[in-house]
Design an enzyme around this catalytic site. Structure first.
Site, PDB file in Angstrom:
ATOM      1  N   HIS A 140       0.828  -1.202   0.000  1.00  0.00           N
ATOM      2  CA  HIS A 140       0.000   0.000   0.000  1.00  0.00           C
ATOM      3  C   HIS A 140       0.865   1.256   0.000  1.00  0.00           C
ATOM      4  O   HIS A 140       1.913   1.319   0.642  1.00  0.00           O
ATOM      5  CB  HIS A 140      -0.934   0.020   1.211  1.00  0.00           C
ATOM      6  CG  HIS A 140      -2.135   0.880   0.984  1.00  0.00           C
ATOM      7  ND1 HIS A 140      -2.108   2.256   1.120  1.00  0.00           N
ATOM      8  CD2 HIS A 140      -3.404   0.567   0.593  1.00  0.00           C
ATOM      9  CE1 HIS A 140      -3.297   2.748   0.839  1.00  0.00           C
ATOM     10  NE2 HIS A 140      -4.108   1.750   0.521  1.00  0.00           N
ATOM     11  N   HIS A 141       0.384   2.277  -0.744  1.00  0.00           N
ATOM     12  CA  HIS A 141       1.134   3.517  -0.904  1.00  0.00           C
ATOM     13  C   HIS A 141       1.267   4.277   0.415  1.00  0.00           C
ATOM     14  O   HIS A 141       2.140   5.147   0.558  1.00  0.00           O
ATOM     15  CB  HIS A 141       0.440   4.391  -1.950  1.00  0.00           C
ATOM     16  CG  HIS A 141       1.368   5.326  -2.672  1.00  0.00           C
ATOM     17  ND1 HIS A 141       2.589   5.735  -2.155  1.00  0.00           N
ATOM     18  CD2 HIS A 141       1.247   5.954  -3.872  1.00  0.00           C
ATOM     19  CE1 HIS A 141       3.171   6.558  -3.024  1.00  0.00           C
ATOM     20  NE2 HIS A 141       2.381   6.714  -4.059  1.00  0.00           N
ATOM     21  N   CYS A 142       0.436   3.980   1.400  1.00  0.00           N
ATOM     22  CA  CYS A 142       0.569   4.665   2.695  1.00  0.00           C
ATOM     23  C   CYS A 142       1.834   4.235   3.419  1.00  0.00           C
ATOM     24  O   CYS A 142       2.265   4.902   4.373  1.00  0.00           O
ATOM     25  CB  CYS A 142      -0.661   4.425   3.569  1.00  0.00           C
ATOM     26  SG  CYS A 142      -0.801   2.757   4.251  1.00  0.00           S
TER      27      CYS A 142
END
Length: 461
Positions: A140-142
């Site tokens: 995930h980009h987070c």
């Protein structure tokens, strides 16, 4: 148990998550099975990876609350990870080609991550022609940006084919103690002059003053900029990196500017072929890494700048010149600011886009930009996974409402790898763009170098 609160930038990628817009980034690595090993090598590798439960940052962190609707999300550490869920074993009908590989990657990339679990998956894909297999890894980009993701990859591979100390990806990561910034790091407040310059540059963006300056109001609405749906297309292309550098040097521009010119050329021809080319130039959002040399912290640390793609210009040379002027103007604007304010500046540049996404207007109103194009530098030496040489690495990125296509490049072992990711419904026949990239390289080489050379081509759809 260790905990980690996501920064405002990290949190924004979590909050943007939607059924039609999963916010994970990924990489597709293609390996050659080691000499003397058979097709059982991949299965043995899968079992070895599933058996390893030594975890490093950020592989064993999950959301304390499995929801995107939270102001300051917090990650918690776990050592109870369902490895059969996170490590998948897939197979292509033999002999699988690049097109078949692209199709299976597009389907897997369309599926969102489970927020109740650690935010990653690794898919081993066997059956690829020429005694090869692939590894598709998404996160995930987070948790990471492109540069951090590259560090995770490089840190887990070896520069030796016979490395006896190599470990699976999650065991070879950075030390968990580095998950939080150093406590003795002094906060440097901007000076009055810095604040004045910051306000001046933001006003230029909002008011649109300055030659070659692209603003969030510059982009025309095109077929790239509607609402998107959850299915993806994925296409790839690869070029010899020395060839691209030679063209850029002969043209007197940066490699990044040449990549943008290739992108603009391909998009212009695609839109022309669909009778959908606007009179105004398309604009591009370009992520700029703010990671400092020696920075080992795994997080998002990027700013965004806007530039023109010159799609309203028919002549290839003139288009490249216009792109170079536009990107130089955007880079000058960013470099005038102290490092501590560049991320804030990039966030404010993107504020209109985020506002349309969170309000549900993205894809329904005039876009803030037309496409995202990024270039992530990687290692220029061969890397190995338990003896299997990595031949190629293609980035797989995120289409969004209002920007249905993403083009990301990754340089590795003297090759430049293009990954084109798009909404399946928005861009029919997108695989033609991968072919057109090679044709565009030929044209620019003939224009600036005066001859064309044989090139490597890899396409998937």
């Amino acid at each position: 148990m260790a905990k980690r609160k996501l920064s405002m930038l990290d949190s924004s990628f979590l909050q943007l998550e939607a059924a039609a817009m999963p916010m994970h980034i990924a990489g597709l690595s293609i390996f050659t099975i080691p000499e003397g090993k058979g097709q059982e090598f991949v299965g043995e590798l899968v079992e070895k990876f599933r058996a390893c439960k030594v975890f490093r940052n950020p592989w064993n962190y999950y959301l304390k609350r499995p929801s995107r609707f939270q102001f300051q999300p917090e990650l918690k550490e776990t050592f109870d990870v369902d490895m059969e869920y996170h490590v998948r074993h897939l197979a292509l009908p033999r002999p699988g080609g690049e097109r078949e590989l692209g199709q299976i990657v597009a389907r897997v990339h369309s599926q969102p991550l489970d927020f109740r679990r650690p935010l990653w998956e690794v898919h081993f894909i066997e059956g690829l022609e020429n005694n090869r297999f692939a590894v598709y890894m998404k996160m995930h980009h987070c948790l990471v940006d492109g540069v951090s993701g590259m560090r995770l990859l490089v840190g887990s591979l070896s520069d030796r084919a016979d490395d006896p100390m190599q470990l699976p990806f999650w065991a070879a990561g950075s030390d968990n103690k580095k998950i939080t910034p150093p406590q003795n790091k002094k906060l440097q407040l901007p000076t009055v002059r810095d604040t004045v310059n910051f306000a001046k540059e933001i006003s230029r963006v909002w008011l649109g003053r300055g030659e070659d300056l692209v603003t969030p109001r510059s982009a025309p609405k095109t077929v790239l900029n509607g609402r998107i749906y959850n299915q993806r297309r994925f296409a790839t292309h690869v070029e010899e990196l020395p060839r691209i550098k030679a063209i850029a040097e002969a043209a007197g521009c940066s490699l990044n500017d040449l990549v943008l010119a290739l992108s603009g050329t391909v998009l212009r021809e695609y839109l022309l072929s669909h009778d959908a080319l606007p009179r105004e130039s398309l604009t591009v959002s370009i992520p700029v890494s703010l990671h400092q040399p020696g920075d080992t912290e795994l997080k998002n640390n990027i700013a965004q700048i806007l530039a023109s793609l010159g799609t309203n210009i028919a002549d290839d040379k003139t288009r490249l010149e216009a792109i170079s002027r536009s990107t130089q103007s955007a880079k000058d604007q960013l470099q005038k600011l102290p490092h501590s304010l560049r991320g804030v500046f990039g966030s404010l540049v993107m504020a209109p886009y985020f506002a349309t996404v969170f309000s549900g207007l993205a894809g329904r109103v005039k876009p803030s930009f037309n496409i995202i194009v990024s270039n992530v530098p990687g290692p220029q030496k061969p890397l190995y996974l338990f003896g299997a040489k990595m031949e190629h690495f293609y980035p797989v990125s995120i289409p969004t409402h209002g920007s249905a296509m993403n083009l990301t490049c990754f340089s590795y072992d003297n090759k430049l790898h293009f990954g084109l990711t798009a909404c399946r419904d928005s861009l029919p026949q997108m695989q033609r763009m991968a072919v057109a990239l090679g044709e565009a390289v030929d044209r620019y080489e003939e224009l600036f170098v005066g001859k064309t050379k044989p090139r490597l081509v890899s396409e998937a759809s």
